[in-house]
Design a protein around this motif. Sequence first.
Motif, PDB file in Angstrom:
ATOM      1  N   LEU A 206       2.655  23.503 -10.165  1.00 52.66           N
ATOM      2  CA  LEU A 206       3.015  23.274  -8.760  1.00 52.66           C
ATOM      3  C   LEU A 206       3.654  21.901  -8.586  1.00 52.66           C
ATOM      4  O   LEU A 206       4.703  21.762  -7.941  1.00 52.66           O
ATOM      5  CB  LEU A 206       1.767  23.413  -7.874  1.00 52.66           C
ATOM      6  N   VAL A 207       3.031  20.878  -9.166  1.00 53.70           N
ATOM      7  CA  VAL A 207       3.557  19.519  -9.014  1.00 53.70           C
ATOM      8  C   VAL A 207       4.884  19.373  -9.768  1.00 53.70           C
ATOM      9  O   VAL A 207       5.821  18.740  -9.264  1.00 53.70           O
ATOM     10  CB  VAL A 207       2.532  18.481  -9.511  1.00 53.70           C
TER      11      VAL A 207
ATOM     12  N   HIS B 241       0.861  -1.175   0.000  1.00 54.82           N
ATOM     13  CA  HIS B 241       0.000   0.000   0.000  1.00 54.82           C
ATOM     14  C   HIS B 241       0.906   1.237   0.000  1.00 54.82           C
ATOM     15  O   HIS B 241       1.164   1.842   1.035  1.00 54.82           O
ATOM     16  CB  HIS B 241      -0.916  -0.006   1.220  1.00 54.82           C
ATOM     17  N   LEU B 242       1.381   1.592  -1.177  1.00 60.18           N
ATOM     18  CA  LEU B 242       2.431   2.610  -1.279  1.00 60.18           C
ATOM     19  C   LEU B 242       1.978   3.994  -0.833  1.00 60.18           C
ATOM     20  O   LEU B 242       2.818   4.825  -0.462  1.00 60.18           O
ATOM     21  CB  LEU B 242       2.940   2.677  -2.724  1.00 60.18           C
ATOM     22  N   LEU B 243       0.680   4.264  -0.872  1.00 64.96           N
ATOM     23  CA  LEU B 243       0.194   5.569  -0.431  1.00 64.96           C
ATOM     24  C   LEU B 243      -0.163   5.599   1.049  1.00 64.96           C
ATOM     25  O   LEU B 243      -0.631   6.621   1.548  1.00 64.96           O
ATOM     26  CB  LEU B 243      -1.026   5.996  -1.259  1.00 64.96           C
ATOM     27  N   ASP B 244       0.055   4.490   1.738  1.00 66.85           N
ATOM     28  CA  ASP B 244      -0.149   4.489   3.185  1.00 66.85           C
ATOM     29  C   ASP B 244       0.843   5.481   3.804  1.00 66.85           C
ATOM     30  O   ASP B 244       2.036   5.451   3.483  1.00 66.85           O
ATOM     31  CB  ASP B 244       0.100   3.083   3.744  1.00 66.85           C
ATOM     32  N   PRO B 245       0.391   6.382   4.675  1.00 71.63           N
ATOM     33  CA  PRO B 245       1.297   7.376   5.253  1.00 71.63           C
ATOM     34  C   PRO B 245       2.539   6.785   5.917  1.00 71.63           C
ATOM     35  O   PRO B 245       3.642   7.342   5.793  1.00 71.63           O
ATOM     36  CB  PRO B 245       0.418   8.109   6.270  1.00 71.63           C
ATOM     37  N   ASP B 246       2.393   5.656   6.622  1.00 73.05           N
ATOM     38  CA  ASP B 246       3.556   5.032   7.256  1.00 73.05           C
ATOM     39  C   ASP B 246       4.514   4.482   6.203  1.00 73.05           C
ATOM     40  O   ASP B 246       5.739   4.654   6.331  1.00 73.05           O
ATOM     41  CB  ASP B 246       3.118   3.899   8.186  1.00 73.05           C
ATOM     42  N   VAL B 247       3.984   3.827   5.197  1.00 71.38           N
ATOM     43  CA  VAL B 247       4.844   3.258   4.147  1.00 71.38           C
ATOM     44  C   VAL B 247       5.614   4.378   3.444  1.00 71.38           C
ATOM     45  O   VAL B 247       6.816   4.262   3.189  1.00 71.38           O
ATOM     46  CB  VAL B 247       4.020   2.438   3.141  1.00 71.38           C
ATOM     47  N   LEU B 248       4.949   5.490   3.157  1.00 70.94           N
ATOM     48  CA  LEU B 248       5.639   6.625   2.537  1.00 70.94           C
ATOM     49  C   LEU B 248       6.728   7.172   3.445  1.00 70.94           C
ATOM     50  O   LEU B 248       7.825   7.522   2.992  1.00 70.94           O
ATOM     51  CB  LEU B 248       4.642   7.729   2.195  1.00 70.94           C
TER      52      LEU B 248
ATOM     53  N   LEU C 294      10.785   5.103  -8.245  1.00 71.99           N
ATOM     54  CA  LEU C 294       9.631   5.192  -7.355  1.00 71.99           C
ATOM     55  C   LEU C 294       9.238   6.647  -7.143  1.00 71.99           C
ATOM     56  O   LEU C 294       8.055   7.001  -7.105  1.00 71.99           O
ATOM     57  CB  LEU C 294       9.952   4.518  -6.022  1.00 71.99           C
ATOM     58  N   LEU C 295      10.242   7.506  -7.020  1.00 70.02           N
ATOM     59  CA  LEU C 295       9.987   8.938  -6.859  1.00 70.02           C
ATOM     60  C   LEU C 295       9.283   9.490  -8.093  1.00 70.02           C
ATOM     61  O   LEU C 295       8.302  10.239  -7.997  1.00 70.02           O
ATOM     62  CB  LEU C 295      11.309   9.667  -6.629  1.00 70.02           C
ATOM     63  N   GLU C 296       9.768   9.113  -9.270  1.00 68.10           N
ATOM     64  CA  GLU C 296       9.144   9.564 -10.515  1.00 68.10           C
ATOM     65  C   GLU C 296       7.698   9.076 -10.600  1.00 68.10           C
ATOM     66  O   GLU C 296       6.808   9.819 -11.033  1.00 68.10           O
ATOM     67  CB  GLU C 296       9.945   9.060 -11.708  1.00 68.10           C
ATOM     68  N   SER C 297       7.462   7.840 -10.182  1.00 66.77           N
ATOM     69  CA  SER C 297       6.110   7.283 -10.238  1.00 66.77           C
ATOM     70  C   SER C 297       5.173   8.010  -9.281  1.00 66.77           C
ATOM     71  O   SER C 297       3.989   8.222  -9.593  1.00 66.77           O
ATOM     72  CB  SER C 297       6.144   5.791  -9.891  1.00 66.77           C
ATOM     73  N   LEU C 298       5.682   8.409  -8.133  1.00 67.85           N
ATOM     74  CA  LEU C 298       4.865   9.130  -7.159  1.00 67.85           C
ATOM     75  C   LEU C 298       4.406  10.475  -7.734  1.00 67.85           C
ATOM     76  O   LEU C 298       3.221  10.830  -7.648  1.00 67.85           O
ATOM     77  CB  LEU C 298       5.653   9.350  -5.867  1.00 67.85           C
ATOM     78  N   PHE C 299       5.331  11.201  -8.340  1.00 66.32           N
ATOM     79  CA  PHE C 299       4.949  12.490  -8.919  1.00 66.32           C
ATOM     80  C   PHE C 299       4.111  12.311 -10.185  1.00 66.32           C
ATOM     81  O   PHE C 299       3.276  13.168 -10.508  1.00 66.32           O
ATOM     82  CB  PHE C 299       6.188  13.338  -9.183  1.00 66.32           C
TER      83      PHE C 299
ATOM     84  N   LEU D  14       1.835  10.056 -10.457  1.00 67.50           N
ATOM     85  CA  LEU D  14       0.492   9.892  -9.899  1.00 67.50           C
ATOM     86  C   LEU D  14      -0.099  11.249  -9.536  1.00 67.50           C
ATOM     87  O   LEU D  14      -1.272  11.526  -9.836  1.00 67.50           O
ATOM     88  CB  LEU D  14       0.541   8.991  -8.665  1.00 67.50           C
ATOM     89  N   ARG D  15       0.697  12.089  -8.895  1.00 71.38           N
ATOM     90  CA  ARG D  15       0.195  13.413  -8.516  1.00 71.38           C
ATOM     91  C   ARG D  15      -0.212  14.217  -9.753  1.00 71.38           C
ATOM     92  O   ARG D  15      -1.215  14.932  -9.719  1.00 71.38           O
ATOM     93  CB  ARG D  15       1.252  14.170  -7.707  1.00 71.38           C
ATOM     94  N   LEU D  16       0.561  14.095 -10.829  1.00 72.68           N
ATOM     95  CA  LEU D  16       0.215  14.821 -12.053  1.00 72.68           C
ATOM     96  C   LEU D  16      -1.072  14.307 -12.688  1.00 72.68           C
ATOM     97  O   LEU D  16      -1.803  15.053 -13.339  1.00 72.68           O
ATOM     98  CB  LEU D  16       1.362  14.724 -13.062  1.00 72.68           C
TER      99      LEU D  16
END
Length: 257
Positions: A233-234, A92-99, A111-116, A118-120
């Motif tokens: 912004l993102v 659960h990559l978006l779980d606050p603890d996992v992040l 992983l960092l690129e994938s996170l941003f 998703l935000r985009l």
Amino acid sequence: MAIKKPTPQTPDGQAQRKSLRIHGAIARDLGMSIVTGRYMPGEVLSGEVAASGELRVSRTAYREALRILAAKGLVESRPKTGTRVSLRAKWHLLDPDVLSWIFGTEPEESLLESLFELRLIVEPQAAALAAVRRTDAHLAQMLAALEGMAEHTLASEAGRLADQHFHAALLDASGNPFLASLASGVGAAVTWTTVFKQREMPLRRDPLPEHRRVYQAVAARDADEARRVMTELVDMAFLDTTIAMPAKDGEMPASEA
């Protein structure tokens, strides 16, 4: 006769709080070992008896820690085969603890690129919807968050919490309950990338003006502008984060490239 529940002031309550701290700490340490690759997917973790002896904790505390990790998709237990590290697709990559564990050290670039990425995908469209569907209450929440960010700055926990509230209010203003349900994950991503960017040096720039432009576009009910400024912004947040990444051997630091 009513049974008296333990409180933090009673011996039973103090023991309960200590137990929670212990298994929470075990879960954090194991979680960080998993997300950083020390324990690989498919690897079997130590059994209760061996692990509790190595860590000098009770079997109950270790078992509870594994339950926390299982709830976050990091491990799975099966009869006779023990507890194994799950495939990353199940995390659960978006779980606050996992992040927080991912950003506890240096996250993988992919992983960092994938996170941003998703935000985009999520936030610009959420901003466009918010411009059409927002209420005065949403605007008040966003404005209060901006004021908190300005007062405390993102160098403080209070400022970062205000930043979380801004993004949560924006997602809620989209009027889409599925987007709103991403608030904790997006908020955690915003917070932990901000913490990561400041690990070695202060923030290189103030992102507050970009947040204000998003607010202004949403307040003006300008969906196209809201989408555009949220995309900026993102994008800028991603650039700041990549600049904060340590340079690999033989590479020029991103800030000097």
